[in-house]
Design a protein around this motif. Structure first.
Motif, PDB file in Angstrom:
ATOM      1  N   GLY A  23       0.814  -1.209   0.000  1.00  0.00           N
ATOM      2  CA  GLY A  23       0.000   0.000   0.000  1.00  0.00           C
ATOM      3  C   GLY A  23       0.843   1.253   0.000  1.00  0.00           C
ATOM      4  N   PHE A  24       1.875   1.273   0.831  1.00  0.00           N
ATOM      5  CA  PHE A  24       2.781   2.424   0.918  1.00  0.00           C
ATOM      6  C   PHE A  24       3.414   2.719  -0.433  1.00  0.00           C
ATOM      7  N   LYS A  25       3.796   1.681  -1.151  1.00  0.00           N
ATOM      8  CA  LYS A  25       4.459   1.848  -2.437  1.00  0.00           C
ATOM      9  C   LYS A  25       3.478   1.992  -3.602  1.00  0.00           C
ATOM     10  N   ALA A 177       9.901  10.772   7.541  1.00  0.00           N
ATOM     11  CA  ALA A 177       9.753   9.811   6.442  1.00  0.00           C
ATOM     12  C   ALA A 177       9.348   8.439   6.973  1.00  0.00           C
ATOM     13  N   THR A 178       8.410   7.798   6.286  1.00  0.00           N
ATOM     14  CA  THR A 178       8.034   6.426   6.605  1.00  0.00           C
ATOM     15  C   THR A 178       9.200   5.504   6.292  1.00  0.00           C
ATOM     16  N   SER A 179       9.364   4.451   7.098  1.00  0.00           N
ATOM     17  CA  SER A 179      10.468   3.522   6.881  1.00  0.00           C
ATOM     18  C   SER A 179      10.020   2.104   7.160  1.00  0.00           C
ATOM     19  N   ALA A 218      -3.885   3.674   7.399  1.00  0.00           N
ATOM     20  CA  ALA A 218      -4.472   4.538   6.362  1.00  0.00           C
ATOM     21  C   ALA A 218      -3.725   4.421   5.031  1.00  0.00           C
ATOM     22  N   LEU A 219      -2.512   3.867   5.035  1.00  0.00           N
ATOM     23  CA  LEU A 219      -1.769   3.679   3.789  1.00  0.00           C
ATOM     24  C   LEU A 219      -2.408   2.626   2.898  1.00  0.00           C
ATOM     25  N   GLY A 220      -3.245   1.757   3.491  1.00  0.00           N
ATOM     26  CA  GLY A 220      -3.961   0.761   2.714  1.00  0.00           C
ATOM     27  C   GLY A 220      -3.082  -0.389   2.271  1.00  0.00           C
TER      28      GLY A 220
END
Length: 312
Positions: A23-25, A177-179, A218-220
């Protein structure tokens, strides 16, 4: 590379880690639902015996363990990155802690009576009995074992530490930043929050952690389409593994490329996979094997957490 295929089941926390990364990507992916317990004939056809969930399949290349799967997805979609430059090393260290120490703490915490009621309350008794027998064999004698009181104390302390990590108002565990650390820490807590709901109240005591969990959710899961597991095996049979010819070969075992070896986890689910050693990188090893249904496949493992032994 063809569209990645994730072999998983909905209740798997490690599968949720990968679904959240997809989802993030913003990746499109194919979903193959596999059984929660053995037997798993289609999984065995692809891996040769490795049975942990999830697996990532790209054509005739099969990637095991979420630490390696994360690296593969990073290669497929480098942006947004799982390894922001300002915390690339630290995020891997925290992810490794979360995948081992935090995960087993969350499992032990969830398996108290109220958590088990949430997990299995709507299932027939034989379902829970079969699941527990499968997991007992799966864990063997190597997996960490915490009693519930120790798990409660440890989880409470870990949550306080995570709350402190977020205390400066940062949106993600390592800053702006998300990691990878976010997804690795997220999935054991997701298991408590969404599956072992009868004991999830402990999370509500930590408002920053709860808000952070909301942001990760929420990133799904990206965009997926369904495929039957037998079709995924047939797809492997009709594909060719990516060539490893010309790759530098890191020899740490006195083994040469092409030798017959077994690769097995060192913690739990230690079923060995036998094949021809074709890849040895600092962070990855792989063996080529031939299955009567899946054809020629290359099965990939991360370096950390696995051992390689020569077949006598």
């Amino acid at each position: 590379m063809s569209q990645p295929i994730l072999h998983h089941y909905p209740l798997s926390p490690f599968a949720e880690k990968v679904r959240a990364i997809l989802g993030f990507k913003g990746l499109r992916w194919t979903s193959v639902i596999i059984p929660m317990i053995m037997p798993k004939p289609d999984v065995t056809a692809l891996t040769g015996g490795y049975r942990k969930t999830p697996l990532l399949q790209v054509g005739a290349d099969i990637y095991c363990d979420t630490a390696l799967i994360a690296d593969v997805l990073e290669r497929l979609a480098p942006t947004p990155t799982l390894y922001p430059a300002e915390a690339a090393g630290l995020t891997r260290i925290q992810a490794q802690w979360a995948d081992s120490t935090l995960f087993w703490t969350a499992i032990a915490y969830s398996f108290q009576p109220a958590g088990l009621q949430s997990l299995f309350g709507n299932q027939p008794p034989e379902h829970m009995k079969a699941f527990m027998a499968d997991r007992a064999a799966f864990r063997g004698h190597n997996a960490p074992r915490l009693r519930v009181p120790e798990a409660i104390g440890a989880l409470r302390l870990y949550l306080e530490q995570l709350e402190a990590q977020l205390a400066d108002g940062r949106p993600w565990l390592h800053g702006k930043a998300t990691s990878l650390a976010d997804f690795a820490v997220y999935h054991p807590l997701w298991y408590i929050r969404r599956q072992a709901t009868g004991v999830a109240g402990i999370l509500g005591e930590h408002r920053r952690v709860t808000a952070w969990l909301d942001r990760v959710e929420a990133l799904g899961h990206g965009t997926s389409e369904k495929l039957e597991s037998g079709e995924a095996v047939a797809l492997a049979a009709s594909s060719k593994p990516v060539s490893t010819e010309g790759e530098a070969f890191l020899d740490l075992h006195g083994l040469a490329r092409g030798e017959r070896v077994t690769v097995a986890p060192t913690d739990y689910g230690i079923d060995p996979v036998e094949g021809e050693l074709v890849l040895s990188r600092p962070n990855e090893i792989a063996v080529r094997r031939v299955d009567e249904r899946a054809g020629e496949v290359v099965v990939h493992f991360p370096r950390i957490g696995f051992q390689v032994q020569k077949v006598a």
